[in-house]
Design a protein around this motif. Sequence first.
Motif, PDB file in Angstrom:
ATOM      1  N   PHE A  63      63.856  22.935  32.169  1.00 46.64           N
ATOM      2  CA  PHE A  63      63.945  21.493  31.916  1.00 46.64           C
ATOM      3  C   PHE A  63      63.196  20.714  32.994  1.00 46.64           C
ATOM      4  CE2 PHE A  63      65.766  17.278  32.026  1.00 46.64           C
ATOM      5  CZ  PHE A  63      65.802  16.943  30.682  1.00 46.64           C
ATOM      6  N   ASP A  64      63.339  21.148  34.247  1.00 41.69           N
ATOM      7  CA  ASP A  64      62.662  20.454  35.339  1.00 41.69           C
ATOM      8  C   ASP A  64      61.146  20.593  35.225  1.00 41.69           C
ATOM      9  OD1 ASP A  64      63.129  18.818  37.718  1.00 41.69           O
ATOM     10  OD2 ASP A  64      62.067  20.438  38.736  1.00 41.69           O
ATOM     11  N   VAL A  65      60.675  21.749  34.786  1.00 39.86           N
ATOM     12  CA  VAL A  65      59.231  21.915  34.564  1.00 39.86           C
ATOM     13  C   VAL A  65      58.773  20.959  33.470  1.00 39.86           C
ATOM     14  CG1 VAL A  65      57.465  23.497  33.700  1.00 39.86           C
ATOM     15  CG2 VAL A  65      59.106  24.285  35.402  1.00 39.86           C
ATOM     16  N   GLY A  66      59.554  20.861  32.399  1.00 38.36           N
ATOM     17  CA  GLY A  66      59.218  19.930  31.322  1.00 38.36           C
ATOM     18  C   GLY A  66      59.218  18.486  31.803  1.00 38.36           C
ATOM     19  N   LYS A  67      60.208  18.140  32.608  1.00 38.71           N
ATOM     20  CA  LYS A  67      60.289  16.780  33.155  1.00 38.71           C
ATOM     21  C   LYS A  67      59.101  16.489  34.074  1.00 38.71           C
ATOM     22  CE  LYS A  67      62.953  14.896  36.478  1.00 38.71           C
ATOM     23  NZ  LYS A  67      63.421  14.932  37.622  1.00 38.71           N
ATOM     24  N   TYR A  68      58.749  17.474  34.881  1.00 37.83           N
ATOM     25  CA  TYR A  68      57.611  17.330  35.786  1.00 37.83           C
ATOM     26  C   TYR A  68      56.325  17.093  34.985  1.00 37.83           C
ATOM     27  CZ  TYR A  68      54.068  18.527  39.252  1.00 37.83           C
ATOM     28  OH  TYR A  68      52.969  18.505  40.072  1.00 37.83           O
ATOM     29  N   GLU A  72      54.414  13.634  35.487  1.00 38.92           N
ATOM     30  CA  GLU A  72      53.191  13.707  36.281  1.00 38.92           C
ATOM     31  C   GLU A  72      51.923  13.830  35.438  1.00 38.92           C
ATOM     32  OE1 GLU A  72      53.448  12.972  39.334  1.00 38.92           O
ATOM     33  OE2 GLU A  72      55.607  13.209  39.456  1.00 38.92           O
ATOM     34  N   GLU A  73      51.995  14.455  34.294  1.00 40.11           N
ATOM     35  CA  GLU A  73      50.790  14.691  33.510  1.00 40.11           C
ATOM     36  C   GLU A  73      50.688  13.780  32.289  1.00 40.11           C
ATOM     37  OE1 GLU A  73      48.390  16.596  34.507  1.00 40.11           O
ATOM     38  OE2 GLU A  73      49.428  17.576  36.148  1.00 40.11           O
ATOM     39  N   ALA A  74      51.792  13.606  31.569  1.00 45.18           N
ATOM     40  CA  ALA A  74      51.727  12.836  30.325  1.00 45.18           C
ATOM     41  C   ALA A  74      51.812  11.331  30.570  1.00 45.18           C
ATOM     42  CB  ALA A  74      52.845  13.274  29.383  1.00 45.18           C
ATOM     43  N   ILE A  75      52.731  10.911  31.435  1.00 41.99           N
ATOM     44  CA  ILE A  75      52.939   9.478  31.622  1.00 41.99           C
ATOM     45  C   ILE A  75      51.975   8.894  32.654  1.00 41.99           C
ATOM     46  CG2 ILE A  75      54.590   7.726  32.392  1.00 41.99           C
ATOM     47  CD1 ILE A  75      56.802   9.502  31.179  1.00 41.99           C
ATOM     48  N   ARG A  76      51.944   9.496  33.837  1.00 47.58           N
ATOM     49  CA  ARG A  76      51.156   8.916  34.933  1.00 47.58           C
ATOM     50  C   ARG A  76      49.749   9.454  35.032  1.00 47.58           C
ATOM     51  NH1 ARG A  76      54.934   9.283  39.955  1.00 47.58           N
ATOM     52  NH2 ARG A  76      52.892   9.544  40.828  1.00 47.58           N
ATOM     53  N   GLY A  77      49.457  10.553  34.459  1.00 48.71           N
ATOM     54  CA  GLY A  77      48.133  11.156  34.619  1.00 48.71           C
ATOM     55  C   GLY A  77      48.114  12.061  35.833  1.00 48.71           C
ATOM     56  N   ARG A  78      46.984  12.652  36.088  1.00 48.44           N
ATOM     57  CA  ARG A  78      46.867  13.667  37.127  1.00 48.44           C
ATOM     58  C   ARG A  78      46.858  13.117  38.550  1.00 48.44           C
ATOM     59  NH1 ARG A  78      45.635  18.087  34.261  1.00 48.44           N
ATOM     60  NH2 ARG A  78      44.303  17.882  32.466  1.00 48.44           N
TER      61      ARG A  78
END
Length: 158
Positions: A63-68, A72-78
């Motif tokens: 779950f934490d990997v999914g949240k990360y 970090e990748e989907a909402i805010r970008g790289r």
Amino acid sequence: MRAFEILTRIAFGLASLVLMVLAGALIFYAGSGVWESFRVPDRSIGATALEAVGYTVIATAVFDVGKYLLEEEAIRGREMRNAGEARRSLTKFISTIIIAVLLEALVTVFEAGKEDPRLMIYPTMLLLAGGLLIVGLGVYQRLSADAEVKVRDPVEDD
């Protein structure tokens, strides 16, 4: 280039949601196993509870990997805003992995200790890996914090 970025964010978002759903399924499976052990008299509640702890720990890490990925990748970008933000984000992520590894080692120690002492090699290796992860995280924290200070306050050689 913009279309690729949007596609990448959608892919990371979907992957993170799938991971979160799978983590929920693992927790449900663990809970149903415990519930079943109460209903069926010949099942060992202790062994089932230990197994449920293992599934729950793995589910928490997944779950934490999914949240990360979502944050970090989907909402805010790289790109992180600064080095401190990147350090905090990575530290939080690695800390969750460390906790999962050490809890899995603890559960496995109890399981192996009941069955056969020769089975203690795997949990011992997990404990060593968890210890090395902690040391590595400490070294990373120290080096990145030092680098962050140097970037903020460059020392002039006069």
